[in-house]
Motif scaffolding. Structure first.
Motif, PDB file in Angstrom:
ATOM      1  N   ALA A 152      24.390  38.300 129.728  1.00 36.76           N
ATOM      2  CA  ALA A 152      24.401  39.067 128.519  1.00 36.76           C
ATOM      3  C   ALA A 152      25.428  40.161 128.506  1.00 36.76           C
ATOM      4  CB  ALA A 152      23.050  39.981 128.604  1.00 36.76           C
ATOM      5  N   LEU A 153      25.875  40.541 129.616  1.00 38.43           N
ATOM      6  CA  LEU A 153      26.791  41.582 129.796  1.00 38.43           C
ATOM      7  C   LEU A 153      28.271  40.962 129.473  1.00 38.43           C
ATOM      8  CD1 LEU A 153      25.717  43.468 132.808  1.00 38.43           C
ATOM      9  CD2 LEU A 153      26.469  44.530 130.821  1.00 38.43           C
ATOM     10  N   LEU A 154      28.452  39.773 129.809  1.00 35.63           N
ATOM     11  CA  LEU A 154      29.847  39.024 129.709  1.00 35.63           C
ATOM     12  C   LEU A 154      29.907  38.784 128.061  1.00 35.63           C
ATOM     13  CD1 LEU A 154      30.166  36.522 132.572  1.00 35.63           C
ATOM     14  CD2 LEU A 154      31.635  38.159 132.051  1.00 35.63           C
ATOM     15  N   SER A 155      28.768  38.383 127.476  1.00 32.81           N
ATOM     16  CA  SER A 155      28.890  38.061 126.139  1.00 32.81           C
ATOM     17  C   SER A 155      29.193  39.571 125.205  1.00 32.81           C
ATOM     18  CB  SER A 155      27.642  37.203 125.511  1.00 32.81           C
ATOM     19  OG  SER A 155      26.598  38.060 126.004  1.00 32.81           O
ATOM     20  N   ALA A 156      28.327  40.707 125.850  1.00 30.07           N
ATOM     21  CA  ALA A 156      28.654  42.009 125.222  1.00 30.07           C
ATOM     22  C   ALA A 156      30.274  42.386 125.231  1.00 30.07           C
ATOM     23  CB  ALA A 156      27.536  42.878 125.802  1.00 30.07           C
ATOM     24  N   ASN A 157      30.536  42.069 126.506  1.00 28.29           N
ATOM     25  CA  ASN A 157      31.986  42.240 126.722  1.00 28.29           C
ATOM     26  C   ASN A 157      33.085  41.445 125.980  1.00 28.29           C
ATOM     27  OD1 ASN A 157      33.784  43.857 128.511  1.00 28.29           O
ATOM     28  ND2 ASN A 157      34.387  41.742 129.521  1.00 28.29           N
ATOM     29  N   ASP A 158      32.574  40.188 125.600  1.00 27.08           N
ATOM     30  CA  ASP A 158      33.448  39.448 124.756  1.00 27.08           C
ATOM     31  C   ASP A 158      33.437  39.970 123.322  1.00 27.08           C
ATOM     32  OD1 ASP A 158      32.709  36.166 126.088  1.00 27.08           O
ATOM     33  OD2 ASP A 158      33.945  37.634 126.673  1.00 27.08           O
ATOM     34  N   TYR A 159      32.168  40.584 122.845  1.00 28.54           N
ATOM     35  CA  TYR A 159      32.098  41.152 121.648  1.00 28.54           C
ATOM     36  C   TYR A 159      32.995  42.364 121.582  1.00 28.54           C
ATOM     37  CZ  TYR A 159      30.246  41.717 117.079  1.00 28.54           C
ATOM     38  OH  TYR A 159      29.932  42.024 115.729  1.00 28.54           O
ATOM     39  N   LEU A 160      32.702  42.966 122.648  1.00 26.18           N
ATOM     40  CA  LEU A 160      33.813  44.343 122.893  1.00 26.18           C
ATOM     41  C   LEU A 160      34.992  43.862 122.564  1.00 26.18           C
ATOM     42  CD1 LEU A 160      32.960  47.013 123.480  1.00 26.18           C
ATOM     43  CD2 LEU A 160      33.424  47.025 125.523  1.00 26.18           C
ATOM     44  N   LYS A 161      35.477  42.846 123.069  1.00 27.77           N
ATOM     45  CA  LYS A 161      37.042  42.488 122.968  1.00 27.77           C
ATOM     46  C   LYS A 161      37.285  42.145 121.642  1.00 27.77           C
ATOM     47  CE  LYS A 161      40.270  39.406 125.125  1.00 27.77           C
ATOM     48  NZ  LYS A 161      40.883  39.034 123.976  1.00 27.77           N
ATOM     49  N   ASP A 162      36.432  41.649 120.846  1.00 28.13           N
ATOM     50  CA  ASP A 162      36.610  41.295 119.350  1.00 28.13           C
ATOM     51  C   ASP A 162      36.788  42.301 118.566  1.00 28.13           C
ATOM     52  OD1 ASP A 162      36.442  38.596 119.500  1.00 28.13           O
ATOM     53  OD2 ASP A 162      34.679  38.359 118.355  1.00 28.13           O
ATOM     54  N   MET A 163      35.865  43.400 118.866  1.00 25.50           N
ATOM     55  CA  MET A 163      36.161  44.706 117.967  1.00 25.50           C
ATOM     56  C   MET A 163      37.402  45.489 118.601  1.00 25.50           C
ATOM     57  SD  MET A 163      32.290  46.350 117.977  1.00 25.50           S
ATOM     58  CE  MET A 163      31.875  46.383 119.608  1.00 25.50           C
ATOM     59  N   VAL A 164      37.872  45.411 119.851  1.00 26.53           N
ATOM     60  CA  VAL A 164      38.839  45.921 120.160  1.00 26.53           C
ATOM     61  C   VAL A 164      40.162  45.187 119.397  1.00 26.53           C
ATOM     62  CG1 VAL A 164      40.591  46.413 122.170  1.00 26.53           C
ATOM     63  CG2 VAL A 164      38.198  47.016 122.362  1.00 26.53           C
ATOM     64  N   ASP A 165      40.105  43.798 119.714  1.00 28.66           N
ATOM     65  CA  ASP A 165      41.231  43.097 118.855  1.00 28.66           C
ATOM     66  C   ASP A 165      41.212  43.364 117.429  1.00 28.66           C
ATOM     67  OD1 ASP A 165      40.810  40.044 120.786  1.00 28.66           O
ATOM     68  OD2 ASP A 165      41.897  41.923 121.087  1.00 28.66           O
ATOM     69  N   HIS A 166      40.019  43.752 116.738  1.00 26.75           N
ATOM     70  CA  HIS A 166      40.104  43.915 115.232  1.00 26.75           C
ATOM     71  C   HIS A 166      39.638  45.319 114.929  1.00 26.75           C
ATOM     72  CE1 HIS A 166      39.377  39.586 115.864  1.00 26.75           C
ATOM     73  NE2 HIS A 166      40.476  39.461 114.857  1.00 26.75           N
ATOM     74  N   VAL A 167      40.439  46.117 115.637  1.00 28.66           N
ATOM     75  CA  VAL A 167      39.759  47.522 115.747  1.00 28.66           C
ATOM     76  C   VAL A 167      39.643  48.072 114.518  1.00 28.66           C
ATOM     77  CG1 VAL A 167      42.093  48.660 115.976  1.00 28.66           C
ATOM     78  CG2 VAL A 167      40.113  49.811 117.182  1.00 28.66           C
ATOM     79  N   ALA A 168      40.476  47.847 113.410  1.00 28.50           N
ATOM     80  CA  ALA A 168      40.519  48.542 112.186  1.00 28.50           C
ATOM     81  C   ALA A 168      39.224  48.091 111.621  1.00 28.50           C
ATOM     82  CB  ALA A 168      41.661  47.945 111.296  1.00 28.50           C
ATOM     83  N   SER A 169      38.449  47.036 111.766  1.00 30.77           N
ATOM     84  CA  SER A 169      37.524  46.656 110.896  1.00 30.77           C
ATOM     85  C   SER A 169      36.299  46.638 112.076  1.00 30.77           C
ATOM     86  CB  SER A 169      37.680  45.059 110.393  1.00 30.77           C
ATOM     87  OG  SER A 169      38.037  44.153 111.373  1.00 30.77           O
ATOM     88  N   SER A 170      36.398  47.222 112.989  1.00 30.80           N
ATOM     89  CA  SER A 170      35.406  47.206 114.147  1.00 30.80           C
ATOM     90  C   SER A 170      34.162  47.821 113.524  1.00 30.80           C
ATOM     91  CB  SER A 170      35.769  47.797 115.350  1.00 30.80           C
ATOM     92  OG  SER A 170      36.049  49.169 115.267  1.00 30.80           O
ATOM     93  N   HIS A 171      34.372  48.713 112.605  1.00 33.55           N
ATOM     94  CA  HIS A 171      32.994  49.375 112.228  1.00 33.55           C
ATOM     95  C   HIS A 171      32.161  48.565 111.351  1.00 33.55           C
ATOM     96  CE1 HIS A 171      36.256  50.093 109.507  1.00 33.55           C
ATOM     97  NE2 HIS A 171      35.174  50.361 108.388  1.00 33.55           N
ATOM     98  N   GLU A 172      32.797  47.339 110.833  1.00 35.53           N
ATOM     99  CA  GLU A 172      32.007  46.530 110.106  1.00 35.53           C
ATOM    100  C   GLU A 172      31.276  45.697 110.846  1.00 35.53           C
ATOM    101  OE1 GLU A 172      35.285  46.936 106.542  1.00 35.53           O
ATOM    102  OE2 GLU A 172      34.855  45.019 107.560  1.00 35.53           O
ATOM    103  N   MET A 173      31.469  45.572 111.916  1.00 34.15           N
ATOM    104  CA  MET A 173      30.933  44.622 112.871  1.00 34.15           C
ATOM    105  C   MET A 173      29.439  44.762 113.394  1.00 34.15           C
ATOM    106  SD  MET A 173      34.465  43.582 114.927  1.00 34.15           S
ATOM    107  CE  MET A 173      33.955  41.984 115.817  1.00 34.15           C
ATOM    108  N   ASP A 174      28.662  43.883 113.566  1.00 33.04           N
ATOM    109  CA  ASP A 174      27.203  44.200 113.893  1.00 33.04           C
ATOM    110  C   ASP A 174      27.123  44.277 115.399  1.00 33.04           C
ATOM    111  OD1 ASP A 174      23.878  43.059 113.057  1.00 33.04           O
ATOM    112  OD2 ASP A 174      24.500  44.719 113.999  1.00 33.04           O
ATOM    113  N   ILE A 175      26.785  45.302 116.080  1.00 32.16           N
ATOM    114  CA  ILE A 175      26.485  45.448 117.592  1.00 32.16           C
ATOM    115  C   ILE A 175      25.026  45.098 118.025  1.00 32.16           C
ATOM    116  CG2 ILE A 175      28.649  46.635 118.019  1.00 32.16           C
ATOM    117  CD1 ILE A 175      26.966  49.108 118.577  1.00 32.16           C
TER     118      ILE A 175
END
Lengths: 146, 715
Positions: free
Chosen positions: B95-118
């Protein structure tokens, strides 16, 4: 110690150094003296664009200036404890590389007084020769500068 | 949600955050995978906690709420593990790894990170925090098990930028400059064969070109944005505002301008000092500002931009400016200058005293500044980097400090000098002028005072230090001070360090050389006479002289009362056919020069100060009207009109025709070969041409120029 040592002549005596510490040997080097610099430093040498500080081990070990031949030989050490700095020292002659095993080694005899005990790690007994293994870290360390 | 807005404003900093967060995320991945082998590894858990925590902290600063939210959930889970409230297992690590992956996704698309569902990840992680570890579900997660992930994760590469140890870059730069040296040798040796061997010429040209590019590229790797220094100033201003009870706004521009790392690192203190001064002495109290009809809030602006090979940094405030009247009183009070001397000075020269030690313009000493130490240190530091600093001042409107800095410290212009047969490099920045002392010349004489040598130059006295002597190259006991034969030609370099001056006597002066500065080896740090090491064109190592250290070694004591050498009243001839030229330009790229000895003053004016009478332009100068001559009105160079910008007026020493030369930019003064190259077609007003930094300099004939202007204006 166990392993290979590079032997060299310095002030008419035979020394050795762990070959793992040696980067390369340069013969007939041209160096720039440092007017006003510390007495144990002979000068700076341009090793392919890297500045090498050349030590006078004779000065360190015997407390006197060593004789510097016209085209001296310099042993350059791998940079380790000195960060990115390259350090070398002049020798009279670089000799063979020898294998050393623990049974050949002996601690320094107590009656050797003209050499600062800490600069020599141990003695190696070969049939004809006695070789002093130097401890370059101690010789190069900044603490015991006079 | 404020995620969208701050991103635009802080793009530079966000980029840094992204790079750092990516590193942390990668670290989290590998640590999580490490935990899969040993769930109890406290060290790893602590590291995980720290990594996620720092992502959260920085993201919070930028208002990246979703990144904060998810990293917070991860952090609390790691907190629980650390406090032994729960134990990790394969399931929670996944679970932590997939959360971490998603975190990486958000960091990679930092400008649109606020539109992503966490929320799915937050919920899942939340489930672990409160419930005992679930066992027996391991079968369901086989596909995702850490050991399978390990392989796919190893493929992750961080693109766009990488972190490299600085030592590696330094090494690369060394090798690049060594390559340049090798190229030069190769070109020299093959010069004769270029035509002989077919096809050699294009190859050599190619190697030449590529080598230069490699060196340039290697230099660029050390460049860093000024933002690295600037970013601490908002905080500084906040604290100063509170401390001084003033309302101050900070405006910054030019964060992205890049300079060599070493310069960036040594800029922090001087800039901080100038900003403190501006806040403390420049900006008035809110009440005072109101009564002056200014906004209550004062503004300090920092701007930076590229200009030629330099970076210009401008720190200005809209405060009271420096009151030159009270500054004059201070100068008088401190005994630095006499009343007569002050009367002769223009505003710029008076302002220059701000940089002298022991003089503060503040009427009171505060906690923040005002002890009269500092500005001299600021100037010394800036000059050490090969830069310059000047003040512009408008009373009641504020003052600005303008710093001009070279792009890189690593390569500096130097002059190669010789002492006792050994070559040394002296940075050009330290050199004011070179003087040849010939016996029989009464204007420049060497004399002994109690065994110490002094130079009498243009009515002033300068202490003389012999380089050989100070370095210990001359044998003691020979009484070297006396042995110098004064009947020979002796070469003296006049050294300036801040406001200090002394003469350095050398045995020989060789060429100018651009040198690559290498740091002083650690075992030579105690040698104060050297600031570094360089490798000369011939492959030999030369020590770089440290003027300040030499003055110290020679035990020179400087008083601030040393009579300033009146540089302008003497012909600055430094050798046969060489003369110090003042270089300037008008609107176009053309650079013009006049002998410095011809110029009596340079005044700074603004376009609005110019008054037009008929076709003529005039300014008020020392209560008189002074006619201005624009070179571009009369010479065949780029033409145009000046707006209301900063301009300079050069006032030549021409008693017959009082006038000022109106120019746009003053470049420098330089010692140039003035054995004039006659032009093919003689142009009226231009005497000839010479070269400066490979650029053509037109040397003006002022008298002709004036005559031309008189003809056009008055007839």
């Amino acid at each position: 110690m166990t392993g290979k040592i590079l032997t060299f002549h310095l002030n008419n005596e035979l020394f050795g150094i762990d070959i793992g510490l040696v980067k390369e040997i340069n013969r007939k080097i041209k160096y720039t003296p440092i007017p006003g610099g510390p007495e144990y430093i002979i000068g700076l040498f341009n090793m392919r664009g890297q500045v090498v500080t050349i030590f006078d081990f004779v000065y360190k070990l015997w407390d006197k200036k060593g004789h510097i031949p016209d085209s001296p030989t310099c042993i350059i050490l791998k940079s380790q404890s000195m960060g990115n700095e390259h350090i070398g020292f002049l020798v009279d002659r670089a000799e063979d590389v020898l294998d050393v095993s623990p049974e050949l080694c002996e601690p320094l005899p107590g009656n050797i007084d003209h050499i600062d005990q800490q600069y020599i790690r141990e003695m190696v007994k070969f049939e004809d020769d006695l070789i002093m293994i130097v401890n370059p870290d101690k010789i190069l360390s900044m603490e015991d500068h006079n | 949600m404020i995620g969208g807005i701050p991103i635009l404003e802080n793009e530079e900093f966000i980029q840094e955050f992204v790079e750092e967060a990516r590193l942390h995320i990668q670290q989290v991945e590998s640590n999580l995978l490490g935990l899969a082998n040993n769930y109890q590894d406290d060290e790893l858990i602590n590291e995980l906690f720290r990594s996620v925590h720092s992502i959260k902290g920085t993201a919070g600063f930028f208002g990246l709420d979703n990144i904060v939210g998810l990293s917070h959930s991860m952090e609390s889970l790691f907190g629980d593990v650390r406090n032994k409230r729960i134990q990790l297992d394969n399931l929670s690590i996944d679970a932590l790894l997939s959360a971490n992956d998603y975190l990486k996704d958000m960091v990679d698309h930092v400008a649109s990170s606020h539109e992503m569902d966490i929320s799915p990840f937050v919920d899942k992680l939340g489930g672990f925090s409160h419930n005992p570890p679930m066992v027996g579900l391991a079968g369901e997660i086989q596909d995702n098990s850490p050991s399978n992930l390990r392989q796919s994760l190893s493929n992750i590469v961080i693109d766009e930028s990488i972190r490299v140890p600085i030592g590696l870059l330094d090494n690369l730069m060394n090798l690049a400059s060594e390559l340049v040296l090798g190229r030069n040798q190769l070109l020299r040796i093959l010069e004769g064969e270029r035509k002989e061997i077919e096809g050699l010429d294009p190859i050599l040209q190619n190697i030449d070109h590529i080598t230069s590019q490699i060196q340039e590229g290697a230099m660029q790797t050390r460049m860093q944005p000024l933002g690295n220094v600037f970013n601490k100033f908002p905080r500084l201003i906040r604290e100063l505002s509170r401390q001084l009870k003033k309302d101050i706004k900070l405006e910054m521009d030019g964060n992205q301008v890049e300079l060599d790392k070493s310069i960036i690192e040594s800029l922090g203190d001087p800039l901080t000092h100038i900003i403190r001064n501006a806040a403390d002495h420049g900006i008035e109290d809110p009440e005072e500002r109101e009564s002056l009809g200014k906004e209550r809030q004062g503004t300090i602006r920092i701007g930076a931009f590229h200009e030629g090979g330099y970076v210009s940094i401008n720190i200005s405030d809209d405060g009271s400016g420096i009151d030159t009247k009270s500054l004059k009183k201070k100068i008088l009070g401190s005994g630095l200058k006499t009343k007569e001397e002050l009367a002769d000075m223009d505003e710029r020269q008076i302002l220059d005293h701000v940089f002298l030690p022991g003089l503060s313009t503040a009427s009171s000493v505060t906690d923040v500044s005002g002890r009269g130490v500092g500005m001299d240190v600021v100037r010394t530091n800036i000059e050490r980097m090969g830069g310059t600093i000047e003040i512009q001042n408008r009373i009641h409107q504020g003052s600005s400090f303008i710093l001009n800095l070279p792009l890189t410290l690593a390569i500096i212009s130097s002059i190669i000098v010789e002492a006792s047969g050994q070559k040394f490099a002296l940075p050009q920045a330290d050199l004011q002028e070179m003087v040849r002392v010939k016996p029989g010349n009464r204007d420049r004489r060497l004399q002994y005072i109690k065994g110490s040598m002094v130079l009498r130059l243009r009515g002033g006295l300068l202490p003389i230090v012999s380089l050989s002597e100070v370095l210990g190259l001359e044998m003691e006991g020979e009484n070297p001070k006396r042995s110098r034969d004064l009947s020979e030609i002796i070469r003296i370099l006049i050294i300036k360090i801040g406001s200090k001056r002394f003469g350095l006597m050398v045995d020989g002066i060789h060429d100018d050389e651009e040198i690559l500065v290498k740091p002083l080896p650690i075992h030579l740090k105690s040698c104060k006479c050297y600031s570094g090491v360089t490798i000369l064109g011939d492959g030999d190592i030369a020590m770089i002289l440290d003027s300040d250290g030499i003055a110290g070694q020679a035990k020179l004591e400087f008083t601030d009362h040393i009579k300033e050498l009146d540089e302008e009243n003497d012909e600055e001839k430094t050798g046969d056919g060489h003369e110090t030229m003042l270089l300037f330009s008008c609107l176009g790229p053309e650079i013009m020069g006049i002998p410095l000895s011809m110029a009596s003053r340079v005044e700074e004016i603004y376009g609005e100060d110019i008054q037009h009478i008929g076709k003529g332009k005039y300014i008020k100068y020392r209560d008189q009207s002074l006619r201005l001559v624009s070179p571009h009105d009369h010479l065949p160079i780029h033409k145009g009109e000046y707006g209301n910008t900063k301009l300079y007026v050069i006032i030549p020493k021409l008693e017959k025709y009082p006038m000022g030369l109106l120019v746009h930019k003053i470049h420098d003064t330089a010692i140039l070969d003035t054995k004039l190259k006659e032009q093919d077609t003689k142009v009226n007003g231009i005497d000839g041409t010479t070269f400066w930094q490979d650029k053509i300099i037109s040397i003006l004939n002022l008298e002709e120029l004036i005559e031309m202007s008189l003809g056009e204006d008055n007839l």
